[in-house]
Design an enzyme around this catalytic site. Structure first.
Site, PDB file in Angstrom:
ATOM      1  N   ASP A 316       0.860  -1.169   0.000  1.00 47.94           N
ATOM      2  CA  ASP A 316       0.000   0.000   0.000  1.00 47.94           C
ATOM      3  C   ASP A 316       0.910   1.237   0.000  1.00 47.94           C
ATOM      4  OD1 ASP A 316      -2.380   1.528   0.266  1.00 47.94           O
ATOM      5  OD2 ASP A 316      -1.985   1.733   2.408  1.00 47.94           O
ATOM      6  N   ASP A 554      -2.453  -0.740   6.083  1.00 42.83           N
ATOM      7  CA  ASP A 554      -2.616  -0.108   7.387  1.00 42.83           C
ATOM      8  C   ASP A 554      -4.044   0.363   7.644  1.00 42.83           C
ATOM      9  OD1 ASP A 554      -2.687   1.942   5.544  1.00 42.83           O
ATOM     10  OD2 ASP A 554      -1.648   3.369   6.854  1.00 42.83           O
ATOM     11  N   ASP A 558      -7.729  -1.913   3.230  1.00 41.65           N
ATOM     12  CA  ASP A 558      -6.812  -3.010   2.893  1.00 41.65           C
ATOM     13  C   ASP A 558      -7.276  -4.359   3.435  1.00 41.65           C
ATOM     14  OD1 ASP A 558      -4.910  -1.212   1.712  1.00 41.65           O
ATOM     15  OD2 ASP A 558      -4.293  -0.645   3.740  1.00 41.65           O
TER      16      ASP A 558
END
Length: 799
Positions: A316, A554, A558
């Site tokens: 990410d 995080d 996600d």
């Protein structure tokens, strides 16, 4: 427009929310104490590690241990006490395994305490943060984006969007208005609300997400699966072969019951690679302990092994490659005849004062402006990664929108282009004179008046380029997946040092019904404007293509991808949801520590695979010799005490002495085939030389068995020597000490080992067969090496 500051605990709730003032104040300290006394408090969270009792049970109550103790019982029954020495090694193995796992448990539990989810509750009219296991019934929780819902609750005020995918299997966000029920194990995607706890402890729909996820998704461990296959295979043959050897020795060879038990026991003991199970568990526990000391929490023991096999790493952008601490670098007021600059500033301040968003973007805007609530709120639509926008409506005024420029503005402005080219994140604000409550659609562009364009900057984490270079050299394909604009993500990838930063695509532009995700995954390394469902689909597609995929994240956007990945990794500063779901948590929130985890996993796999070949030699030749002895009606050539000597000096000592070696090269092949490929030539030579020696019938049984045992020792030491190539000072010392240990035992306790005194004819026979076997062994190893080289060459040409 007047400015009036509004707080959660002071405002009077609307009739639609139906919230009592006492509920807005929360429980008092006295009420909390009373509920705890009445058993209405929460239960302690389940540990990610096994309990002490489970560790002891798992190390003691194994099939291998049961079989070994049964064999020891039979030897004790016939008073063959000297042949029971192997039980000392079994007990030592059990103690080592328990001690090592308890040591790892202590380190992991200390980190787990820091990683446990926490909840914000109202008590005595104040918002306080407590551990989720301190929540009691009727507590009023303050829930906001990124928070895990730890207890079943009823929404008291405002709307929130919740991800319930891990409970229902549906990935779409669920909107929960006042009065609706929230289930534990779900997560807040966007918005903020007060919720009253209705269930605690085991009454909850899901007592904790961590426990649920571990039940729902078991880590696929090749090491564990391989050992289960070996256990099932050996146990299937062990009992019938043992009974047949015992019966044949007693009834057909007319041996005494003691001799029959001792002879058959040796064959059975040889089939059990008893030290290998311990080696795997100790190696993994040691790796977890090492990482815990570096503040890396491994919540699943076998995640170490999984990450070592990963060949695709999905990162990410925000919070992983970048620090996640956004700051507003530039503000571009968008001129309008309808709204003055002063009114634009009041509108954006009012929006920031009213919004419940607590993500990095909202915090950056709040730090730059002066949030102050103006007017009465008519409704809120929190920002979400699916919509790419959020809104707040004010009665008698209209609605302020903040989100992605392509969603709010009719055209791309020059300032936006420049910011995107520089890799900055761009955000827009717009105004609509209507009250807007549709969560799924925006007003038409001609109903929106642009207010501002903001550019936000984020810093690349230190050592990011070195980390990406490391993975590139190790053959790990790195993909960057983000919800940001394609130019922002691409430029961030360039600054981070990703070589394929130009291979970028905006997934919001593709047709989900016709898109070829297999081609997308192959052609691109940077994916932008990705929705949570698309993240999951990208990971699933790469898995379908035969890749082992790790995902770092995080935030709640996600979650689906983290759950889909073979190995999930979260950073400590991320959301409760991502931390509880992930198998590995980087407690210092730095993804550049990932190479340490990969290296640790590779170290474990290489050490176990290298030494497993030596363990399986005994399993193979014991099985083959047992079948041969049954076929020609002769006793098994060895006795348990002799097998124990091989276990101690040739298997256990070299394996555990080199367990801390640091081979961190990429893992190729599979554990079980590789281990058996290493073991097969030596097992074949040992079996062949022992069978060949049976033709020399002019020796007595004791002399012949002595020569056969020397051949076994010779070629077993040769296997240890081969497993230690390439040599290091440690490996060289291990080989020398292993040879010295077993040779010393042969000279010091020949009587205990039931060895006949060496004669010249015995020595000559040993030398002749050893030379013949060595020549054949070298030839087999060279052929095997050539076949392996040809196979690797063919694989490389195909790839």
């Amino acid at each position: 427009m007047s400015i009036q500051k509004e707080t959660e605990t002071s405002r009077t709730p609307s009739s639609a929310e139906s919230v009592k003032l006492s509920e807005l104040q929360g429980l008092t300290s006295e009420e909390v104490a009373q509920k705890i006394a009445n058993g209405e408090g929460g239960a302690p969270l389940p540990s990610v590690t096994k309990t002490t009792l489970q560790i002891i049970k798992d190390n003691v109550c194994t099939l291998f241990n049961l079989l070994n103790f049964l064999i020891a019982g039979l030897l004790f029954y016939v008073h063959a006490y000297s042949n029971m020495a192997f039980i000392a090694i079994i007990c030592l193995n059990i103690c080592i395994g328990i001690i090592q796992e308890l040591k790892a448990k202590k380190l992991v539990d200390e980190l787990t305490i820091l990683n446990q989810p926490r909840a914000t509750v109202l008590r005595d009219g104040k918002a306080i943060e407590i551990s989720s296991d301190q929540i009691v019934r009727d507590d009023v929780m303050i829930l906001e984006s990124g928070r895990q819902i730890c207890n079943d609750a009823i929404v008291l005020s405002r709307n929130i969007e919740v991800n319930e995918s891990l409970l229902t299997g549906e990935s779409d966000a669920v909107i929960h208005p006042a009065g609706s029920k929230l289930l534990s194990g779900s997560f807040v995607i966007s918005g903020k609300c007060l919720a009253k706890v209705i269930h605690v402890g085991e009454e909850n729909y899901s007592s904790s997400l961590a426990a649920e996820v571990k039940q729902e998704k078991q880590t696929c461990s090749e090491l564990l699966g391989s050992m289960q296959k070996v256990t099932h295979f050996t146990s299937r043959f062990l009992v019938p072969i043992g009974v047949a050897l015992l019966a044949e020795s007693y009834f057909l060879q007319h041996a005494s019951i003691e001799t029959a038990v001792v002879s058959s026991s040796a064959g059975l003991l040889g089939m059990l690679p008893k030290g290998l199970v311990l080696l795997i568990s100790v190696s993994l526990a040691t790796g977890v302990s090492r990482l815990a000391k570096k503040h890396i929490l491994v919540q699943n023991l076998f995640a170490l092994e999984t990450l070592a096999h990963v060949d695709v790493l999905c990162l990410d952008k925000t919070g992983t490659i970048t620090s996640g601490n956004l700051s507003v670098s530039e503000i571009f007021p968008l001129s309008s005849d309808q709204i003055s600059s002063e009114r634009s500033e009041k509108l954006i301040n009012a929006y920031l004062g009213a919004t419940d968003d607590n993500n990095a973007t909202a915090l950056a805007l709040k730090a730059k402006f002066h949030p102050s609530l103006s007017g009465k709120i008519a409704g809120k639509i929190p920002f979400s990664s699916i919509r790419k926008w959020g809104a707040v409506s004010f009665e008698g005024v209209g609605t302020v929108f903040v989100g992605a420029p392509e969603r709010l503005l009719q055209e791309t402005l020059p300032a936006e282009k420049l910011a995107l080219e520089a890799g900055k994140r761009v955000l827009a604000a717009a105004f609509c004179p209507e009250i807007w409550s549709d969560n799924s659609a925006l007003p038409a562009f001609n109903h929106l008046t642009p207010l501002y364009l903001f550019t936000l900057t984020d810093t690349i984490r230190p050592n990011t380029k070195e980390t990406l270079d490391y993975f590139a050299k190790q053959g790990v394909d790195v993909k960057i997946i983000s919800g940001d604009h394609v130019k922002t993500v691409s430029q961030t990838a360039r600054r981070a040092g990703l070589k394929r930063w130009k291979d970028a695509i905006d997934l919001s532009t593709i047709d989900e019904n016709t898109a070829d995700y297999h081609k997308l995954c192959n052609d691109y390394a940077v994916f932008a404007r990705v929705t949570p469902r698309q993240k999951q689909r990208l990971v699933a597609t790469m898995q379908e293509d035969g890749h082992k995929v790790a995902m770092t994240g995080d935030g709640v956007n996600d979650l689906l991808a983290l759950h889909q990945a073979d190995c999930s990794i979260a950073v400590a500063q991320g959301s409760d949801a991502s931390r509880q779901l992930a198998q590995i948590v980087l407690m210092e929130s730095d993804f550049t520590h990932l190479p340490q985890v990969v290296k640790e996993g590779r170290r474990v796999i290489h050490n176990v695979t290298r030494t497993a070949g030596v363990f399986f030699i005994k399993t193979i030749y014991s099985l083959l010799l047992s079948v041969f002895c049954l076929a020609v009606n002769i006793p098994f050539p060895f006795i348990p005490i002799q097998i124990t000597l091989v276990d101690a000096f040739i298997e256990a000592f070299p394996s555990f002495a080199t367990i801390f070696e640091s081979d961190t090269s990429p893992v190729s092949g599979h554990f079980l085939p590789t281990a058996f490929r290493h073991a097969a030539p030596f097992a074949f030579i040992i079996t062949s030389t022992i069978l060949f020696s049976q033709f020399f019938t002019f020796f007595s049984d004791e002399k012949l068995h002595t020569v056969q045992y020397l051949l076994l020792i010779f070629f077993s030491l040769a296997a240890v020597l081969k497993s230690c190539i390439p040599f290091t000072p440690l490996r060289g010392a291990v080989c020398i000490l292993s040879a010295i240990g077993v040779i010393t035992a042969l000279f010091v306790i020949p009587g205990t080992l039931h060895l006949a005194p060496l004669t010249l004819s015995m020595v000559l026979l040993f030398i002749i067969i050893a030379i013949m076997g060595s020549v054949l062994l070298i030839l087999i190893l060279k052929i095997q090496q050539a076949v392996n080289a040809a196979s690797r060459s063919a694989d490389s040409q195909i790839s």
